[in-house]
Design a protein around this motif. Structure first.
Motif, PDB file in Angstrom:
ATOM      1  N   THR A   1      38.706  51.896  28.616  1.00  8.08           N
ATOM      2  CA  THR A   1      39.208  51.488  29.936  1.00  8.08           C
ATOM      3  C   THR A   1      38.280  50.476  30.593  1.00  8.08           C
ATOM      4  OG1 THR A   1      38.243  53.465  30.955  1.00  8.08           O
ATOM      5  CG2 THR A   1      40.575  53.575  30.352  1.00  8.08           C
ATOM      6  N   GLU A   2      36.983  50.616  30.360  1.00  4.43           N
ATOM      7  CA  GLU A   2      36.059  49.609  30.897  1.00  4.43           C
ATOM      8  C   GLU A   2      36.326  48.251  30.253  1.00  4.43           C
ATOM      9  OE1 GLU A   2      33.922  49.893  33.558  1.00  4.43           O
ATOM     10  OE2 GLU A   2      35.036  51.775  33.716  1.00  4.43           O
ATOM     11  N   ARG A   3      36.626  48.221  28.977  1.00  4.33           N
ATOM     12  CA  ARG A   3      36.958  46.970  28.286  1.00  4.33           C
ATOM     13  C   ARG A   3      38.274  46.407  28.801  1.00  4.33           C
ATOM     14  NH1 ARG A   3      34.843  46.176  22.943  1.00  4.33           N
ATOM     15  NH2 ARG A   3      35.830  44.148  23.170  1.00  4.33           N
ATOM     16  N   LEU A   4      39.246  47.284  29.096  1.00  6.37           N
ATOM     17  CA  LEU A   4      40.521  46.816  29.643  1.00  6.37           C
ATOM     18  C   LEU A   4      40.331  46.129  30.991  1.00  6.37           C
ATOM     19  CD1 LEU A   4      43.013  49.718  28.847  1.00  6.37           C
ATOM     20  CD2 LEU A   4      42.902  47.467  27.775  1.00  6.37           C
ATOM     21  N   LYS A   5      39.412  46.647  31.767  1.00  2.62           N
ATOM     22  CA  LYS A   5      39.133  46.055  33.078  1.00  2.62           C
ATOM     23  C   LYS A   5      38.547  44.658  32.962  1.00  2.62           C
ATOM     24  CE  LYS A   5      38.392  50.480  35.370  1.00  2.62           C
ATOM     25  NZ  LYS A   5      37.381  51.337  36.011  1.00  2.62           N
ATOM     26  N   ASP A   6      38.049  44.316  31.784  1.00  2.53           N
ATOM     27  CA  ASP A   6      37.501  42.979  31.549  1.00  2.53           C
ATOM     28  C   ASP A   6      38.544  41.995  31.023  1.00  2.53           C
ATOM     29  OD1 ASP A   6      34.927  43.515  32.413  1.00  2.53           O
ATOM     30  OD2 ASP A   6      34.258  44.174  30.428  1.00  2.53           O
ATOM     31  N   THR A   7      39.775  42.454  30.815  1.00  2.00           N
ATOM     32  CA  THR A   7      40.800  41.548  30.299  1.00  2.00           C
ATOM     33  C   THR A   7      41.237  40.569  31.374  1.00  2.00           C
ATOM     34  OG1 THR A   7      42.643  43.004  30.890  1.00  2.00           O
ATOM     35  CG2 THR A   7      41.692  43.275  28.675  1.00  2.00           C
ATOM     36  N   GLN A   8      41.723  39.449  30.928  1.00  2.33           N
ATOM     37  CA  GLN A   8      42.226  38.430  31.850  1.00  2.33           C
ATOM     38  C   GLN A   8      43.362  38.984  32.702  1.00  2.33           C
ATOM     39  OE1 GLN A   8      43.489  34.842  29.873  1.00  2.33           O
ATOM     40  NE2 GLN A   8      44.441  34.027  31.706  1.00  2.33           N
ATOM     41  N   GLU A   9      44.245  39.776  32.098  1.00  2.09           N
ATOM     42  CA  GLU A   9      45.382  40.346  32.838  1.00  2.09           C
ATOM     43  C   GLU A   9      44.916  41.231  33.981  1.00  2.09           C
ATOM     44  OE1 GLU A   9      46.825  39.708  28.599  1.00  2.09           O
ATOM     45  OE2 GLU A   9      45.015  40.514  29.530  1.00  2.09           O
ATOM     46  N   TYR A  10      43.953  42.109  33.688  1.00  4.67           N
ATOM     47  CA  TYR A  10      43.510  43.028  34.731  1.00  4.67           C
ATOM     48  C   TYR A  10      42.704  42.314  35.811  1.00  4.67           C
ATOM     49  CZ  TYR A  10      42.027  47.186  37.132  1.00  4.67           C
ATOM     50  OH  TYR A  10      41.830  48.132  38.108  1.00  4.67           O
ATOM     51  N   ARG A  11      41.856  41.377  35.405  1.00  5.29           N
ATOM     52  CA  ARG A  11      41.070  40.628  36.407  1.00  5.29           C
ATOM     53  C   ARG A  11      41.999  39.857  37.353  1.00  5.29           C
ATOM     54  NH1 ARG A  11      37.832  39.122  31.875  1.00  5.29           N
ATOM     55  NH2 ARG A  11      38.676  37.033  32.109  1.00  5.29           N
ATOM     56  N   LEU A  12      43.053  39.238  36.805  1.00  4.85           N
ATOM     57  CA  LEU A  12      44.016  38.524  37.649  1.00  4.85           C
ATOM     58  C   LEU A  12      44.721  39.500  38.583  1.00  4.85           C
ATOM     59  CD1 LEU A  12      45.447  35.916  38.459  1.00  4.85           C
ATOM     60  CD2 LEU A  12      47.109  36.377  36.619  1.00  4.85           C
ATOM     61  N   TYR A  13      45.096  40.664  38.057  1.00  2.00           N
ATOM     62  CA  TYR A  13      45.734  41.682  38.890  1.00  2.00           C
ATOM     63  C   TYR A  13      44.835  42.068  40.066  1.00  2.00           C
ATOM     64  CZ  TYR A  13      47.045  46.290  40.497  1.00  2.00           C
ATOM     65  OH  TYR A  13      47.352  47.362  41.295  1.00  2.00           O
ATOM     66  N   GLU A  14      43.553  42.269  39.809  1.00  5.09           N
ATOM     67  CA  GLU A  14      42.625  42.635  40.883  1.00  5.09           C
ATOM     68  C   GLU A  14      42.555  41.545  41.957  1.00  5.09           C
ATOM     69  OE1 GLU A  14      39.142  45.512  39.524  1.00  5.09           O
ATOM     70  OE2 GLU A  14      39.071  43.563  38.501  1.00  5.09           O
ATOM     71  N   ILE A  15      42.529  40.304  41.531  1.00  2.26           N
ATOM     72  CA  ILE A  15      42.497  39.185  42.487  1.00  2.26           C
ATOM     73  C   ILE A  15      43.749  39.201  43.354  1.00  2.26           C
ATOM     74  CG2 ILE A  15      42.649  36.666  42.665  1.00  2.26           C
ATOM     75  CD1 ILE A  15      40.839  36.613  40.090  1.00  2.26           C
ATOM     76  N   LYS A  16      44.910  39.361  42.716  1.00  4.64           N
ATOM     77  CA  LYS A  16      46.179  39.365  43.457  1.00  4.64           C
ATOM     78  C   LYS A  16      46.297  40.592  44.346  1.00  4.64           C
ATOM     79  CE  LYS A  16      47.246  35.516  41.573  1.00  4.64           C
ATOM     80  NZ  LYS A  16      47.151  34.281  42.335  1.00  4.64           N
ATOM     81  N   ARG A  17      45.808  41.738  43.883  1.00  2.00           N
ATOM     82  CA  ARG A  17      45.828  42.958  44.694  1.00  2.00           C
ATOM     83  C   ARG A  17      44.963  42.780  45.941  1.00  2.00           C
ATOM     84  NH1 ARG A  17      42.850  47.520  41.923  1.00  2.00           N
ATOM     85  NH2 ARG A  17      41.174  46.203  42.685  1.00  2.00           N
ATOM     86  N   ASP A  18      43.785  42.185  45.757  1.00  2.00           N
ATOM     87  CA  ASP A  18      42.900  41.951  46.899  1.00  2.00           C
ATOM     88  C   ASP A  18      43.540  40.990  47.904  1.00  2.00           C
ATOM     89  OD1 ASP A  18      41.079  43.670  45.742  1.00  2.00           O
ATOM     90  OD2 ASP A  18      39.776  42.063  44.984  1.00  2.00           O
ATOM     91  N   LYS A  19      44.275  40.010  47.401  1.00  2.97           N
ATOM     92  CA  LYS A  19      44.973  39.064  48.281  1.00  2.97           C
ATOM     93  C   LYS A  19      46.035  39.801  49.108  1.00  2.97           C
ATOM     94  CE  LYS A  19      45.728  34.838  49.649  1.00  2.97           C
ATOM     95  NZ  LYS A  19      44.753  34.167  50.498  1.00  2.97           N
ATOM     96  N   VAL A  20      46.782  40.704  48.481  1.00  2.00           N
ATOM     97  CA  VAL A  20      47.796  41.494  49.198  1.00  2.00           C
ATOM     98  C   VAL A  20      47.140  42.303  50.303  1.00  2.00           C
ATOM     99  CG1 VAL A  20      49.354  43.490  48.962  1.00  2.00           C
ATOM    100  CG2 VAL A  20      49.497  41.589  47.336  1.00  2.00           C
ATOM    101  N   ARG A  21      45.973  42.844  50.038  1.00  2.00           N
ATOM    102  CA  ARG A  21      45.271  43.690  51.015  1.00  2.00           C
ATOM    103  C   ARG A  21      44.832  42.914  52.247  1.00  2.00           C
ATOM    104  NH1 ARG A  21      41.735  47.335  46.759  1.00  2.00           N
ATOM    105  NH2 ARG A  21      43.476  48.659  46.136  1.00  2.00           N
ATOM    106  N   GLU A  22      44.823  41.595  52.158  1.00  2.00           N
ATOM    107  CA  GLU A  22      44.466  40.774  53.310  1.00  2.00           C
ATOM    108  C   GLU A  22      45.579  40.765  54.368  1.00  2.00           C
ATOM    109  OE1 GLU A  22      43.415  36.826  52.044  1.00  2.00           O
ATOM    110  OE2 GLU A  22      41.923  37.565  50.613  1.00  2.00           O
ATOM    111  N   TYR A  23      46.768  41.215  54.015  1.00  2.00           N
ATOM    112  CA  TYR A  23      47.922  41.195  54.913  1.00  2.00           C
ATOM    113  C   TYR A  23      48.305  42.626  55.265  1.00  2.00           C
ATOM    114  CZ  TYR A  23      48.262  36.369  53.358  1.00  2.00           C
ATOM    115  OH  TYR A  23      47.982  35.056  53.072  1.00  2.00           O
ATOM    116  N   PRO A  24      47.994  43.056  56.486  1.00  2.00           N
ATOM    117  CA  PRO A  24      48.308  44.433  56.886  1.00  2.00           C
ATOM    118  C   PRO A  24      49.798  44.736  56.718  1.00  2.00           C
ATOM    119  CG  PRO A  24      46.929  43.367  58.542  1.00  2.00           C
ATOM    120  CD  PRO A  24      47.344  42.300  57.552  1.00  2.00           C
ATOM    121  N   GLY A  25      50.067  45.859  56.087  1.00  2.00           N
ATOM    122  CA  GLY A  25      51.449  46.312  55.913  1.00  2.00           C
ATOM    123  C   GLY A  25      52.148  45.772  54.682  1.00  2.00           C
TER     124      GLY A  25
END
Length: 111
Positions: free
Chosen positions: A12-36
Motif C-alpha cells: 500500500t505504501e508503494r501504491l501511494k507512490d503511483t502517479q494515479e494515487y498522487r494525482l488523486y491526492e492533488i485533486k482531493r486536496d483541491k476539492v477540500r479548498e471549496y467548503p461543501g
C-alpha cells in the motif's frame, strides 16, 4: 507484525507512490479548498450508485440524472477529481482481479 500484514503495508505504501494515487491526492486536496463541495460530490456519487444498482430499464432515469448534474460535472475541480478517483478505483480493481487470478481457491459450489 504478521508477514501478510507487513507485505500489505509495503504494497500500500508503494501504491501511494503511483502517479494515479498522487494525482488523486492533488485533486482531493483541491476539492477540500471549496467548503461543501465534498458533500456535493458524495451526494452525486450516492445518487449515481443508487441509479446504477436499481436494476431494470433505467435509460430515461440515467438521461435525467446526467442532465441534472451536467452543470455540476462541468466544474473542472469536480470533473478532474472524479476522473482521478476513477483511475485509482480501476487500479485497485485490477489488483483485485490479478490477486484472484493468481490464487487458486476452489470457491465454486459443487452441483
Amino acid at each position: 507484525m504478521k508477514e501478510t500484514d507487513r507485505i500489505i503495508h509495503e504494497f500500500t505504501e508503494r501504491l501511494k507512490d503511483t502517479q494515479e494515487y498522487r494525482l488523486y491526492e492533488i485533486k482531493r486536496d483541491k476539492v477540500r479548498e471549496y467548503p461543501g463541495l465534498q458533500g456535493e460530490i458524495n451526494e452525486y456519487r450516492r445518487r449515481n450508485f443508487m441509479l446504477q444498482n436499481s436494476g431494470g430499464e433505467v435509460f430515461d432515469e440515467i438521461d435525467a440524472f446526467e442532465k441534472e448534474f451536467e452543470e455540476f460535472r462541468s466544474n473542472p475541480v469536480v470533473e478532474e477529481y472524479l476522473q482521478a478517483e476513477l483511475a485509482v478505483c480501476r487500479m485497485v480493481q485490477n489488483i483485485y482481479t490479478q490477486i484472484a487470478e493468481a490464487i487458486d481457491l476452489d470457491l465454486s459450489p459443487e452441483l
